[in-house]
Design a protein around this motif. Structure first.
Motif, PDB file in Angstrom:
ATOM      1  N   UNK A   1       0.999  -1.238  -0.069  1.00 24.93           N
ATOM      2  CA  UNK A   1      -0.020   0.100  -0.076  1.00 24.93           C
ATOM      3  C   UNK A   1       0.855   1.146  -0.014  1.00 24.93           C
ATOM      4  N   UNK A   2       0.605   2.205  -1.065  1.00 28.73           N
ATOM      5  CA  UNK A   2       1.508   3.393  -1.008  1.00 28.73           C
ATOM      6  C   UNK A   2       0.717   4.607  -1.173  1.00 28.73           C
ATOM      7  N   UNK A   3       1.270   5.756  -0.703  1.00 23.71           N
ATOM      8  CA  UNK A   3       0.600   6.990  -0.821  1.00 23.71           C
ATOM      9  C   UNK A   3       1.121   7.825  -1.879  1.00 23.71           C
ATOM     10  N   UNK A   4       0.276   8.593  -2.681  1.00 22.66           N
ATOM     11  CA  UNK A   4       0.652   9.521  -3.650  1.00 22.66           C
ATOM     12  C   UNK A   4       1.159  10.841  -3.223  1.00 22.66           C
ATOM     13  N   UNK A   5       2.289  11.294  -3.632  1.00 23.15           N
ATOM     14  CA  UNK A   5       2.713  12.711  -3.097  1.00 23.15           C
ATOM     15  C   UNK A   5       2.709  13.423  -4.493  1.00 23.15           C
ATOM     16  N   UNK A   6       2.113  14.617  -4.487  1.00 21.76           N
ATOM     17  CA  UNK A   6       1.957  15.380  -5.515  1.00 21.76           C
ATOM     18  C   UNK A   6       2.987  16.096  -6.003  1.00 21.76           C
ATOM     19  N   UNK A   7       3.400  16.716  -6.988  1.00 22.51           N
ATOM     20  CA  UNK A   7       4.453  17.308  -7.458  1.00 22.51           C
ATOM     21  C   UNK A   7       5.059  18.466  -6.440  1.00 22.51           C
ATOM     22  N   UNK A   8       4.184  18.950  -5.878  1.00 22.88           N
ATOM     23  CA  UNK A   8       4.620  20.092  -4.966  1.00 22.88           C
ATOM     24  C   UNK A   8       4.813  19.504  -3.546  1.00 22.88           C
ATOM     25  N   UNK A   9       4.910  18.274  -3.283  1.00 17.76           N
ATOM     26  CA  UNK A   9       5.274  17.629  -2.223  1.00 17.76           C
ATOM     27  C   UNK A   9       4.005  17.414  -1.260  1.00 17.76           C
ATOM     28  N   UNK A  10       3.041  18.049  -1.328  1.00 19.91           N
ATOM     29  CA  UNK A  10       1.645  17.739  -0.738  1.00 19.91           C
ATOM     30  C   UNK A  10       1.339  16.101  -0.925  1.00 19.91           C
ATOM     31  N   UNK A  11       0.908  15.365   0.269  1.00 20.19           N
ATOM     32  CA  UNK A  11       0.297  14.313   0.369  1.00 20.19           C
ATOM     33  C   UNK A  11      -1.053  14.155   0.979  1.00 20.19           C
TER      34      UNK A  11
END
Length: 127
Positions: free
Chosen positions: A6-16
């Motif tokens: 299970x993984x979490x996506x982190x947006x290009x701006x660093x926000x998760x």
């Protein structure tokens, strides 16, 4: 044999968004414990996941991970499941309060899924 991740996506701006939601006041400590416990169970499974844990979400390319929390709460994550790689990538989470999930959460998850598929942003292990 490989187990699920299970993984979490982190947006290009660093926000998760998953981390932000789990740290918010919407999520009680016992709800977070339920989420962590279910993720540990998923990550021990070597074969196919139970059919009702991760299901396609209403005519979108997203899937929905269903979890139950104490007090009859229903926790949902919008995600993408990859059977070949045995991964579930979480985009956002919410506590279900009505029959359908909030449209804002759905559109935001679709946007993140597009970023993910385009190679923008990054993923990290849930734990």
């Amino acid at each position: 044999m490989a187990t699920w991740k299970v993984r979490k996506f982190r947006r290009p701006n660093g926000e998760c968004p998953v981390d932000d939601w789990l740290a918010s006041s919407d999520v009680a400590p016992r709800d977070r414990t339920s989420v962590d416990s279910r993720v540990r169970v998923i990550e021990q499974i070597e074969k196919q996941l139970p059919h009702d844990w991760v299901v396609d979400y209403q005519g979108t390319s997203l899937q929905r991970l269903k979890l139950k929390a104490p007090g009859r709460k229903q926790i949902r994550f919008l995600c993408e499941k990859d059977e070949k790689k045995k991964t579930i990538t979480l985009f956002n989470g919410m506590i279900k309060k009505s029959k359908s999930l909030p449209s804002g959460n759905i559109s935001e998850a679709k946007k993140m899924q597009g970023e993910y598929r385009n190679g923008d942003g990054s993923v990290e292990d849930f734990g």
